[in-house]
Motif scaffolding. Structure first.
Motif, mmCIF file in Angstrom:
data_model
loop_
_atom_site.group_PDB
_atom_site.id
_atom_site.type_symbol
_atom_site.label_atom_id
_atom_site.label_comp_id
_atom_site.label_asym_id
_atom_site.label_seq_id
_atom_site.Cartn_x
_atom_site.Cartn_y
_atom_site.Cartn_z
ATOM 1 N N ARG A 1 0.859 -1.199 0.000
ATOM 2 C CA ARG A 1 0.000 0.000 0.000
ATOM 3 C C ARG A 1 0.890 1.242 0.000
ATOM 4 O O ARG A 1 1.738 1.414 0.896
ATOM 5 C CB ARG A 1 -0.902 0.009 1.225
ATOM 6 C CG ARG A 1 -1.914 1.139 1.159
ATOM 7 C CD ARG A 1 -2.859 1.118 2.349
ATOM 8 N NE ARG A 1 -3.995 1.992 2.079
ATOM 9 C CZ ARG A 1 -4.915 2.305 2.966
ATOM 10 N NH1 ARG A 1 -4.847 1.812 4.184
ATOM 11 N NH2 ARG A 1 -5.914 3.105 2.626
ATOM 12 N N ARG B 1 1.034 5.180 0.379
ATOM 13 C CA ARG B 1 0.177 6.252 0.885
ATOM 14 C C ARG B 1 0.348 7.517 0.058
ATOM 15 O O ARG B 1 1.404 7.736 -0.551
ATOM 16 C CB ARG B 1 0.445 6.506 2.369
ATOM 17 C CG ARG B 1 1.653 7.378 2.693
ATOM 18 C CD ARG B 1 1.505 7.893 4.130
ATOM 19 N NE ARG B 1 2.668 8.600 4.630
ATOM 20 C CZ ARG B 1 2.845 9.910 4.530
ATOM 21 N NH1 ARG B 1 2.002 10.665 3.830
ATOM 22 N NH2 ARG B 1 3.920 10.481 5.073
ATOM 23 N N LEU C 1 0.662 13.985 2.158
ATOM 24 C CA LEU C 1 -0.330 14.794 2.877
ATOM 25 C C LEU C 1 -0.286 16.220 2.348
ATOM 26 O O LEU C 1 0.646 16.602 1.610
ATOM 27 C CB LEU C 1 -0.041 14.771 4.385
ATOM 28 C CG LEU C 1 0.038 13.375 5.029
ATOM 29 C CD1 LEU C 1 0.413 13.493 6.503
ATOM 30 C CD2 LEU C 1 -1.300 12.657 4.891
ATOM 31 N N GLN D 1 8.447 1.570 7.062
ATOM 32 C CA GLN D 1 9.209 2.539 7.848
ATOM 33 C C GLN D 1 8.266 3.512 8.548
ATOM 34 O O GLN D 1 7.061 3.566 8.232
ATOM 35 C CB GLN D 1 10.201 3.283 6.950
ATOM 36 C CG GLN D 1 9.532 4.278 6.019
ATOM 37 C CD GLN D 1 10.547 5.145 5.306
ATOM 38 O OE1 GLN D 1 10.641 5.081 4.082
ATOM 39 N NE2 GLN D 1 11.312 5.937 6.029
ATOM 40 N N SER E 1 4.968 5.587 7.163
ATOM 41 C CA SER E 1 4.558 5.048 5.857
ATOM 42 C C SER E 1 3.061 4.733 5.794
ATOM 43 O O SER E 1 2.537 4.425 4.722
ATOM 44 C CB SER E 1 5.367 3.771 5.555
ATOM 45 O OG SER E 1 5.148 2.814 6.584
ATOM 46 N N GLY E 2 2.396 4.803 6.949
ATOM 47 C CA GLY E 2 0.946 4.580 6.924
ATOM 48 C C GLY E 2 0.492 3.283 7.577
ATOM 49 O O GLY E 2 -0.634 2.827 7.345
ATOM 50 N N LYS E 3 1.340 2.678 8.447
ATOM 51 C CA LYS E 3 0.966 1.407 9.104
ATOM 52 C C LYS E 3 -0.223 1.611 10.055
ATOM 53 O O LYS E 3 -1.215 0.885 9.976
ATOM 54 C CB LYS E 3 2.163 0.858 9.910
ATOM 55 C CG LYS E 3 3.395 0.560 9.086
ATOM 56 C CD LYS E 3 4.510 -0.029 9.914
ATOM 57 C CE LYS E 3 5.046 0.888 10.990
ATOM 58 N NZ LYS E 3 5.779 2.065 10.465
ATOM 59 N N THR E 4 -0.085 2.608 10.926
ATOM 60 C CA THR E 4 -1.161 2.851 11.911
ATOM 61 C C THR E 4 -2.450 3.267 11.204
ATOM 62 O O THR E 4 -3.549 2.840 11.570
ATOM 63 C CB THR E 4 -0.724 3.938 12.918
ATOM 64 O OG1 THR E 4 0.521 3.532 13.485
ATOM 65 C CG2 THR E 4 -1.746 4.111 14.016
ATOM 66 N N ASN F 1 4.187 9.998 19.387
ATOM 67 C CA ASN F 1 4.535 9.706 17.993
ATOM 68 C C ASN F 1 5.849 8.928 17.889
ATOM 69 O O ASN F 1 5.970 7.965 17.147
ATOM 70 C CB ASN F 1 4.623 10.994 17.166
ATOM 71 C CG ASN F 1 3.225 11.535 16.911
ATOM 72 O OD1 ASN F 1 2.276 10.750 16.824
ATOM 73 N ND2 ASN F 1 3.114 12.853 16.829
ATOM 74 N N SER G 1 5.246 5.443 19.391
ATOM 75 C CA SER G 1 4.427 4.585 18.545
ATOM 76 C C SER G 1 5.242 3.976 17.409
ATOM 77 O O SER G 1 4.959 2.889 16.944
ATOM 78 C CB SER G 1 3.244 5.374 17.976
ATOM 79 O OG SER G 1 3.704 6.289 17.014
ATOM 80 N N SER G 2 6.302 4.691 16.973
ATOM 81 C CA SER G 2 7.125 4.159 15.888
ATOM 82 C C SER G 2 8.040 3.053 16.369
ATOM 83 O O SER G 2 8.542 2.270 15.575
ATOM 84 C CB SER G 2 8.013 5.266 15.312
ATOM 85 O OG SER G 2 7.240 6.391 15.039
ATOM 86 N N GLY H 1 8.517 0.919 13.271
ATOM 87 C CA GLY H 1 9.117 1.386 12.014
ATOM 88 C C GLY H 1 10.302 0.520 11.619
ATOM 89 O O GLY H 1 11.103 0.133 12.470
HETATM 90 N N1 LIG Z 1 -3.560 5.869 2.794
HETATM 91 C C1 LIG Z 1 -3.500 7.045 3.433
HETATM 92 N N2 LIG Z 1 -4.300 8.036 3.071
HETATM 93 C C2 LIG Z 1 -4.246 9.225 3.718
HETATM 94 N N3 LIG Z 1 -3.413 9.508 4.708
HETATM 95 C C3 LIG Z 1 -2.568 8.553 5.115
HETATM 96 C C4 LIG Z 1 -2.575 7.277 4.497
HETATM 97 N N4 LIG Z 1 -1.627 6.523 5.094
HETATM 98 C C5 LIG Z 1 -1.069 7.299 6.038
HETATM 99 N N5 LIG Z 1 -1.614 8.516 6.072
HETATM 100 C C6 LIG Z 1 -1.253 9.604 6.945
HETATM 101 O O1 LIG Z 1 0.175 9.660 6.968
HETATM 102 C C7 LIG Z 1 0.630 9.949 8.266
HETATM 103 C C8 LIG Z 1 1.549 8.873 8.778
HETATM 104 O O2 LIG Z 1 0.838 7.699 8.803
HETATM 105 P P1 LIG Z 1 0.953 6.667 10.060
HETATM 106 O O3 LIG Z 1 1.078 7.392 11.314
HETATM 107 O O4 LIG Z 1 -0.113 5.696 9.888
HETATM 108 O O5 LIG Z 1 2.370 6.045 9.726
HETATM 109 P P2 LIG Z 1 3.014 4.891 10.583
HETATM 110 O O6 LIG Z 1 3.725 4.065 9.607
HETATM 111 O O7 LIG Z 1 2.039 4.230 11.416
HETATM 112 O O8 LIG Z 1 4.039 5.700 11.465
HETATM 113 P P3 LIG Z 1 4.582 5.219 12.892
HETATM 114 O O9 LIG Z 1 5.464 4.063 12.618
HETATM 115 O O10 LIG Z 1 5.310 6.413 13.357
HETATM 116 O O11 LIG Z 1 3.450 4.849 13.674
HETATM 117 C C9 LIG Z 1 -0.549 10.089 9.137
HETATM 118 O O12 LIG Z 1 -0.899 11.450 9.229
HETATM 119 C C10 LIG Z 1 -1.625 9.369 8.364
HETATM 120 O O13 LIG Z 1 -2.893 9.942 8.602
#
Ligand SMILES: Nc1ncnc2c1ncn2[C@@H]1O[C@H](COP(=O)(O)OP(=O)(O)OP(=O)(O)O)[C@@H](O)[C@H]1O
Length: 620
Positions: A286, A288, A291, A372, A375-378, A484, A487-488, A518
Motif C-alpha cells: 500500500r 500512501r 499529505l 518505515q 509510511s501509513g501502518k497505523t 509519535n 508509537s514508531s 518502524g
Molecule cells: N492511505 C493514506 N491516506 C491518507 N493519509 C494517510 C494514508 N496513510 C497514512 N496517512 C497519513 O500519513 C501519516 C503517517 O501515517 P501513520 O502514522 O499511519 O504512519 P506509521 O507508519 O504508522 O508511522 P509510525 O510508525 O510512526 O506509527 C498520518 O498522518 C496518516 O494519517
C-alpha cells in the motif's frame, strides 16, 4: 187528679252518652247527603266513616252551623206538636217560644173556640147545672194545666237533650278538627310520599332505561361472543392445519438446516482452499498519498503496472543494486495486491474480509503492517478519523455481522480480546498498564500461543470491542511522553479470539492484528534510538528468518529469536493464514527504506505455509 199520659210521639229517645267512637252525631248536624241516610227522629246513632269525616272536613264550618241551627229549630218545633188525646179539637201544632237563649214549647192553651156543639144554656137559677158546668170547666182546665206541665217537662227534657247535643257537637267538632288536622298531616305525608314516589318513579325510569341499554349491550356482547366463538373455532381449525403445515415445515427446515450445514461445511472447505490457492502468506503493498503538508517533497517514480505489480525507479545509479527485476534502473515488485494512494480503507478491507471469514471458520489469521515510520501502518490498521476506519475497526464490525448471520443457522460464537505492546523486547498489557505480573509468552500445541497474566476481555458487542480498542490506544499514548516517537518504536498486537460452537463441533480461530514498529535501518537512527532500533531490527529480522525457514520447510523454525515471532508463532506456523501489508511512503527521501521494505515483503511472499484446520470435537 187524673194523671196525664205523655203521648208516645212526644217522647224522645234517650240520648246515648257521648263517646268518641262510635261518634253519635245528630243527623241534623251532618251535611245533607249524610243526613239523608235512615235516621231516627232528631238523632242518628251510627258510626262515622272516614268518607263521612272527609265530607265533613270539606264542608265549610259556616254551612254546617247554619244547617245545625236549622235542624235544631226543626227539632224544637217537632216535639212541640203535642196532641191531646182527650180532645181532638185541642190537637194542634204548638210553636216553640224562646226562653232566654233556649227555645221551648209554649204552654198548651185549651182551645176556647172549639167547634163543638154548645151546651144548652143553663138557666141562672139552675145552680146545680151551673156547678156541674163549672166543675166540668175546672176539670178541663186541670187537664189542660196537667198537659201543659207535661209539655213543659218534655220541653225541659228536650232542652237538656239539645244542650247535650250541643256539647256533643262541640266534642264532634273537636274530633272533627283533630281528624281534619290529622287528615291534613296525612295529606302532607301523602304529598311527600307522592313526591318520593315520583322521584322513585324517575329513578326507576332511569334504572329501567339503563337496564334496557344494558340488555341491548348484553345482547350485543352475546352476539359478539357467538361471533368470536365462531372465529375461534375457525382459528382452531386453521391452527390445527397450521400445526400440520408447521410439522411438515419443521421437517423441511431440519432437512434444509442439514443441507445448509453440509453446504456451510463445503463452503468453509472451498473458501479455505481458495485462500490457500491465493497463498497462505499474502502480501499487499500500500502506497500512501502525500499529505497536504508534504506537497513540497520530491516523490519517487512509482509505476503501477498492474493491480499486483509496481515498478519503482529512483536514479540510474541504483540499477543492478536491487534484488528486484531491473530494467533500465527500474525495480519491479509483484505482490498479491498493490493499493495505489487513491485506494480507500474499504477497498483494502474488501481483501482482508476473506481472511476474517477464515478466522470464523477456525483458522488463525495474522495481519501485520510493515514499513518505515510514517509510511501509513497505523493508518492502515487503526484508521484515520471516523470517516476512514482502518482494518481493526472494520474487522470488529464484520465479526459481529458474521456472528449474527451464523446464529441463524445454530452457531454460537464467543469473542475475547487482548491488547499488548512489545517495546524493547518487553511486553506491556494495554488493558491493564498497572499489571506488574510477569507477562510471559507460552506456546502449547493444543492452545497455541498465550501470554501469561495478560488481560483477556470477553466482548459481546462491536461497541464494547471498539471501546477496548480505544482504551488500549489511550494506554499506549499515556505511557510515554512522546506518543509519535514511541508509537514508531513498538509493536502493538491486537488479538481477537473467536470460538464457534455448533452441536458437538467447536471451531477456535483467532485474528492477530499487528502494527509493527518502524522498519528503518540503524543507519538512519540517532544514537539515542539505536537500542530501540536494534531491538526492532532484531525482531523484524527474526520475522524474516522465520519466513525464510518456513519457505525452506526447515525442521526448525526460529520463532523464539524474538518476542514478536514467538508471540506470532501460532499465527505464522502451519496452522495459519498471514497477510502482510507493506506500507510505502511515496517520497524520494524514503527510497532506500522503501526498497528494503519491498524486498522484505517479496521474501515473505515466497513463503508457503502448510495449513491445518483447528477443528476439534467436544464429544465423541
Ligand atoms: N492511505 C493514506 N491516506 C491518507 N493519509 C494517510 C494514508 N496513510 C497514512 N496517512 C497519513 O500519513 C501519516 C503517517 O501515517 P501513520 O502514522 O499511519 O504512519 P506509521 O507508519 O504508522 O508511522 P509510525 O510508525 O510512526 O506509527 C498520518 O498522518 C496518516 O494519517
Amino acid at each position: 187528679m187524673e194523671k196525664t199520659r205523655i203521648p208516645l210521639s212526644a217522647r224522645r229517645k234517650p240520648i246515648t252518652p257521648n263517646v268518641p267512637h262510635p261518634v253519635v252525631v245528630p243527623s241534623t248536624n251532618l251535611p245533607n247527603n249524610v243526613a239523608q241516610r235512615p235516621a231516627r227522629r232528631g238523632l242518628v246513632r251510627r258510626s262515622i266513616s272516614c268518607s263521612d269525616l272527609r265530607t265533613l272536613a270539606t264542608t265549610p264550618l259556616s254551612r254546617l252551623n247554619a244547617q245545625s241551627t236549622r235542624n235544631v229549630n226543626e227539632l224544637d218545633r217537632k216535639p212541640m206538636c203535642v196532641r191531646s188525646n182527650l180532645n181532638p179539637i185541642q190537637e194542634k201544632v204548638v210553636p216553640s217560644v224562646k226562653v232566654g237563649t233556649k227555645r221551648v214549647a209554649p204552654p198548651t192553651v185549651a182551645p176556647t173556640n172549639a167547634k163543638v156543639s154548645r151546651p144548652a144554656k143553663i138557666p141562672p137559677y139552675d145552680y146545680k147545672a151551673r156547678f156541674n158546668s163549672l166543675l166540668e170547666k175546672h176539670k178541663i182546665l186541670q187537664q189542660t194545666s196537667s198537659e201543659r206541665e207535661t209539655a213543659l217537662i218534655v220541653a225541659t227534657e228536650q232542652l237538656s237533650a239539645l244542650q247535650k247535643d250541643s256539647e256533643h257537637l262541640k266534642e264532634i267538632q273537636n274530633i272533627y278538627n283533630q281528624s281534619k288536622q290529622s287528615f291534613m298531616e296525612n295529606e302532607a305525608k301523602v304529598k311527600e310520599l307522592d313526591s318520593k314516589l315520583s322521584s322513585v318513579q324517575q329513578n326507576f325510569n332511569s334504572v329501567n332505561s339503563s337496564y334496557l341499554s344494558l340488555v341491548s349491550v348484553h345482547d350485543a356482547i352475546i352476539r359478539e361472543k357467538e361471533k368470536l366463538i365462531r372465529e375461534k373455532n375457525m382459528l382452531v381449525q386453521e391452527l390445527s392445519e397450521m400445526q400440520q403445515t408447521n410439522r411438515t415445515q419443521q421437517e423441511l427446515l431440519l432437512f434444509h438446516k442439514t443441507m445448509i450445514q453440509e453446504h456451510e461445511d463445503a463452503r468453509r472447505i472451498m473458501h479455505n482452499q481458495i485462500q490457500d490457492l491465493k497463498g497462505t502468506i499474502r502480501v499487499f503493498c500500500r502506497i500512501r498519498p502525500p499529505l497536504s503538508t508534504e506537497q513540497d517533497k520530491m516523490l519517487c517514480n512509482i509505476i503501477y503496472v498492474d493491480d499486483d505489480v509496481l515498478e519503482i525507479r529512483k536514479t540510474k545509479e541504483l540499477t543492478n543494486n536491487c534484488s528486484g527485476r531491473t530494467t533500465d534502473g527500474t525495480l519491479e515488485f509483484v505482490f498479491d495486491k498493490v493499493f495505489q494512494p487513491e485506494a480507500s480503507q474499504m477497498d483494502v478491507f474488501k481483501e482482508l474480509s476473506q481472511l476474517i471469514q477464515s478466522a470464523m471458520d477456525g483458522y488463525h489469521v495474522c495481519v501485520f503492517a510493515y514499513g518505515q515510520t510514517g509510511s501509513g501502518k497505523t493508518y492502515t490498521m487503526q484508521g484515520g478519523d471516523y470517516s476512514s476506519p482502518g482494518m481493526i475497526p472494520q474487522t470488529v464490525d464484520l465479526i459481529f455481522k458474521l456472528i449474527a448471520k451464523y446464529q441463524q443457522i445454530g452457531w454460537i460464537y464467543t469473542v475475547e480480546a487482548s491488547f499488548l505492546e512489545i517495546y524493547n523486547e518487553s511486553i506491556r498489557d494495554l488493558l491493564n498498564t498497572h499489571n506488574k505480573e510477569h507477562l510471559e509468552i507460552r506456546f502449547n500445541e493444543g492452545k497455541g500461543t498465550t501470554v501469561t497474566n495478560l488481560t483477556i476481555k470477553p466482548v459481546h458487542s462491536p461497541q464494547e470491542l471498539h471501546s477496548l480498542v480505544s482504551y488500549a490506544n489511550q494506554n499506549r499514548a499515556v505511557a510515554v511522553t512522546n506518543y509519535n516517537e514511541h508509537s514508531s518504536r513498538s509493536h502493538v498486537v491486537t488479538k481477537i479470539t473467536l470460538t464457534g460452537i455448533h452441536g458437538n463441533t467447536v471451531y477456535i480461530g483467532s485474528l492477530s492484528l499487528v502494527d509493527l514498529a518502524g522498519s528503518e535501518s540503524a543507519k538512519s537512527s540517532t544514537s539515542e534510538r539505536l537500542t530501540e532500533t536494534k531491538n526492532i531490527n532484531k525482531s523484524l529480522s527474526a520475522l524474516g528468518s522465520v519466513m525464510t525457514a518456513l519457505q525452506n520447510k526447515d525442521n526448525h523454525i526460529p520463532y523464539r529469536n524474538s518476542k514478536l515471532t514467538y508471540l506470532l508463532q501460532s499465527s505464522l506456523g502451519g496452522n495459519s493464514k498471514t497477510l502482510m501489508f507493506v506500507n510505502i511512503a511515496p517520497f524520494h527521501e524514503c527510497y532506500n527504506e522503501t526498497i528494503n521494505a519491498l524486498r522484505f515483503a517479496s521474501k515473505v511472499k515466497e513463503v508457503k505455509l502448510m495449513m491445518k484446520k483447528n477443528k476439534s470435537l467436544l464429544r465423541n
